[in-house]
Design a protein around this motif. Structure first.
Motif, mmCIF file in Angstrom:
data_model
loop_
_atom_site.group_PDB
_atom_site.id
_atom_site.type_symbol
_atom_site.label_atom_id
_atom_site.label_comp_id
_atom_site.label_asym_id
_atom_site.label_seq_id
_atom_site.Cartn_x
_atom_site.Cartn_y
_atom_site.Cartn_z
ATOM 1 N N ALA A 99 0.835 -1.204 0.000
ATOM 2 C CA ALA A 99 0.000 0.000 0.000
ATOM 3 C C ALA A 99 0.868 1.252 0.000
ATOM 4 O O ALA A 99 0.594 2.215 -0.720
ATOM 5 N N MET A 100 1.931 1.217 0.800
ATOM 6 C CA MET A 100 2.806 2.388 0.831
ATOM 7 C C MET A 100 3.535 2.541 -0.503
ATOM 8 O O MET A 100 3.702 3.645 -1.001
ATOM 9 N N GLN A 104 -5.439 6.544 3.699
ATOM 10 C CA GLN A 104 -5.929 5.762 2.558
ATOM 11 C C GLN A 104 -5.572 4.293 2.726
ATOM 12 O O GLN A 104 -6.392 3.406 2.489
ATOM 13 N N GLY A 124 1.941 4.395 -3.122
ATOM 14 C CA GLY A 124 1.799 5.816 -2.840
ATOM 15 C C GLY A 124 0.586 6.216 -2.028
ATOM 16 O O GLY A 124 0.287 7.399 -1.903
ATOM 17 N N LEU A 125 -0.121 5.238 -1.452
ATOM 18 C CA LEU A 125 -1.277 5.601 -0.627
ATOM 19 C C LEU A 125 -0.809 6.310 0.638
ATOM 20 O O LEU A 125 0.238 5.972 1.193
#
Ligand SMILES: Nc1ncnc2c1ncn2[C@@H]1O[C@H](COP(=O)(O)OP(=O)(O)OP(=O)(O)O)[C@@H](O)[C@H]1O
Ligand SMILES: [Mg+2]
Lengths: 259, 387
Positions: free
Chosen positions: B284-285, B293, B288-289
């Motif tokens: 998720a990171m 988010q 780019g969340l």
């Protein structure tokens, strides 16, 4: 920029042709010195293969590039943006750097298509329609458009990894990082993933790939980096790297891996 | 050496000549007798256990059926009908009493002509619950918004009143019975999940101040009994809030119950968060969340899904705990029964037993429904676990 010191006091000139610049990077896990004085300069369009024994810090190195790991000393400049604690810069870099993991790390509660469109919609603020079109385009490129409505758990390992590659590509990244993308796959699926990566390389993508697939390294890499104990031990064009390794440890490693 | 050689020749090389057709399982494994033998009489210890259980059932069930159904008084208007008489020497449960007082048990002192508002509230709530709990229902995202936002607002207006639109105000002191029990449980449920999630995230936060606050809150609330929290809420809350705003008694109890439930929910959610593989956070990171988010789109949907059975279990506990609010003077369902059973109008030898039996049946049905639901979700998750 070679004269830049470890502490990185002098800002590096922001060369637009530079994709990733690591200058005197050090990292510790507690007392354990994982990365020691890493200097790596990757120009745009370059394909770097990183290899080395287990625990040598390969994953740590490429994970520093998108800040999944934090380095404690030295400078890392990605596409002209220096990685600091500034969250905005980290976000900016993560948008432009795609990553593919050993264990795919797809989102199991979302369909393949949703996996692909999630970041474009929420991070790039693309309209859903456009995001889905782009997603289908990349699914076509990794040759599994018919799986769009399935859940990741319903796909084979090789298909999952290709979805993971497509997911990264949907963000239209400038740099792609691969951390042992084929080592969790059954042998018969390795080729389909490597083929996808070769295609990507042909399109001129800047790639940093941690892998032990030496055939891939020979075929695709501009440079092979050999790491051991947190250091870059040797770095050379693949022909030279495989034909005449200079360092003893490289020779030993190659003799073990190429049999 | 020669042994190995012969073994190789004799055993290791093998080619099947004819396929083996499927056969029926041996009789001990299949059929009713097989089942009985395997499940009830497989060992001496099991035989003893089986017999003991059978005895227990024989000992408890017939008198219960006799009291609750066979000897029970179903219709009647006054206590006389529930008193032993020559025609009816043994009187069972006095359901006539329950039927006559059903309105009181359900609404408390809620004005008679306004009771439709409570009924509407029950209906809204029931629809909200079914929509949310039914896993195949359409638009489940909307169902959550409905349950956690729309229904609370509508209920607030409906129950308390809004004179401007022609709903006269009904003070909470007039509320009572099942209405209050449901309101307390439901507010606990609706508040504790989001608050519990925030506390769980806070406890895992990188910011030391947030983490410290969450840990202190969770551990403090979990470290004291609900009664203490209720007393504190009803005694201490007025100290923090200006007099003119004087929060009413029910509200104070609601705050107490909600905070108490949140602390427990935080720990339940935390367990779910801990079960999430690190790779999900990293992926998720990497795309780019942002933190929120990532939590909202990736981590919480998966973590909460595997936590649903535990969440429901804490709701069951919460539902039973609501009976404690009567200590701070709230007129809940159990309190209503308590008040009715000592009412001289219905004074009979069986009134109290009947009242308590009714309460037990009510709580049992609610709690059993909730745990059945948890089982259903668990089974569904197990079946859907194809990853
Ligand atoms: N979070 C962590 N905390 C402490 N030590 C860690 C952590 N992550 C990795 N290490 C250690 O750092 C060293 C380098 O790890 P890294 O994962 O970068 O190695 P690698 O070269 O990718 O190895 P592999 O080929 O096994 O993936 C290892 O010795 C590992 O045990
Ligand atoms: Mg690794």
């Amino acid at each position: 920029m070679e004269q830049a010191t470890h502490s990185g006091l002098k800002p590096a000139p922001l060369n637009t042709a530079v994709a990733v610049e690591m200058i005197g990077v050090h990292k510790w896990y507690g007392d354990f010195h994982v990365l020691r004085d890493i200097n790596l300069h990757v120009t745009k369009g370059e394909r770097i293969v990183i290899c080395g024994p287990s625990g040598s810090g390969k994953s740590t190195l490429i994970r520093c590039i998108n800040r999944l790991e934090e380095h404690q000393q030295g400078r890392i400049v990605v596409d002209g943006v220096e990685l600091t604690n500034d969250v905005k810069k980290i976000d900016e870099i993560r948008r432009d750097v795609g990553m593919v993991f050993q264990h795919f790390n797809l989102f199991p509660h979302l369909t393949v298509l949703e996996n692909l469109t999630l970041a474009p919609i929420w991070v790039r603020k693309q309209p859903r329609k456009a995001a889905e079109e782009i997603a289908m385009h990349y699914l076509q490129r990794v040759k599994i458009p018919e799986q769009a409505a399935k859940f990741p758990g319903q796909l084979s390992g090789g298909q999952q990894q290709r979805v993971a590659i497509a997911r990264a590509l949907c963000m239209n990244p400038k740099i792609m990082l691969f951390d042992e993308p084929t080592s969790a796959l059954d042998p018969e699926m390795v080729k389909e993933v490597l083929d996808t990566m070769v295609e990507l390389a042909k399109d001129g993508m800047t790639m940093l790939v941690v892998t032990h697939e030496m055939g891939f390294a020979r075929q695709v890499a501009n440079r092979v980096v050999f790491m051991d104990e947190g250091q870059i031990v040797e770095m050379a064009a693949p022909e030279e790297f495989f034909a005449s390794p200079k360092h003893e440890r490289t020779k030993l490693f190659l003799s073990q891996i190429l049999r | 050496m020669s042994d190995i050689a012969t073994m190789t020749d004799a055993n290791l090389a093998f080619v099947q000549r004819a396929p083996i057709a499927p056969m029926r399982p041996p009789l001990t494994e299949a059929g009713a007798i097989g089942w009985l033998r395997k499940n009830l009489f497989s060992s001496l210890f099991n035989v003893v256990l089986t017999l003991l259980c059978a005895l227990l059932v024989v000992w408890i069930v017939p008198p219960m059926v006799k009291f609750l159904i066979v000897d029970a008084v179903w219709d009647g208007a006054t206590r006389i009908d529930c008193l032993p008489s020559p025609q009816r020497p043994e009187v069972g449960a006095c359901w006539a009493f329950v039927i006559e007082r059903l309105g009181f048990f359900t609404y408390g002192f809620y004005p008679f002509e306004e009771r439709w508002r409570v009924d509407l509230f029950f209906a809204l709530l029931a629809v909200g619950i079914v929509w949310l709990a039914w896993l195949n229902a359409p638009a489940r995202g909307l169902a959550a918004i409905n349950f956690f936002v729309v229904v609370p607002i509508l209920s607030y207006i409906l129950l308390l009143g809004w004179p401007a639109i022609g709903l006269p105000r009904v003070e909470t002191t007039q509320w009572g019975g099942v209405l209050v029990t449901i309101v307390v449980a439901w507010v606990g449920i609706v508040v504790s999940l989001p608050l519990g999630i925030l506390l769980a995230l806070g406890r895992r936060s990188r910011l030391p101040a947030v983490r410290l606050f969450s840990v202190i809150f969770i551990e403090f609330v979990r470290g004291v009994p609900l009664i203490t929290v209720l007393f504190m809420a009803s005694v201490m809350l007025p100290l923090f809030v200006p007099d003119t705003w004087s929060p009413d008694k029910l509200l104070r109890a609601l705050v107490g119950v909600a905070l108490f439930a949140s602390a427990y929910m935080a720990e339940v959610v935390r367990a779910g968060l801990q079960a999430m593989p690190k790779g999900q956070y990293e992926a998720a990171m990497a795309v780019g969340l942002s933190y929120w988010q990532m939590m909202r789109l990736i981590i919480l949907p998966q973590a909460l899904k595997i936590t649903i059975p535990n969440i429901v279990n804490s709701y069951v506990a919460l539902f039973k705990d609501t009976t404690l609010v009567f200590i701070v003077g709230i007129f809940d369902f159990l309190r209503a029964i308590e008040a009715a059973r000592i009412d001289p109008q219905w004074a009979t030898p069986v009134t109290s037993t009947t009242g308590y039996a009714f309460a037990a049946i009510f709580y049992f049905i609610c709690c059993y429904a909730m745990s059945r639901y948890a089982r259903y979700v668990e089974a569904r998750l197990a079946a859907g676990d194809r990853r």
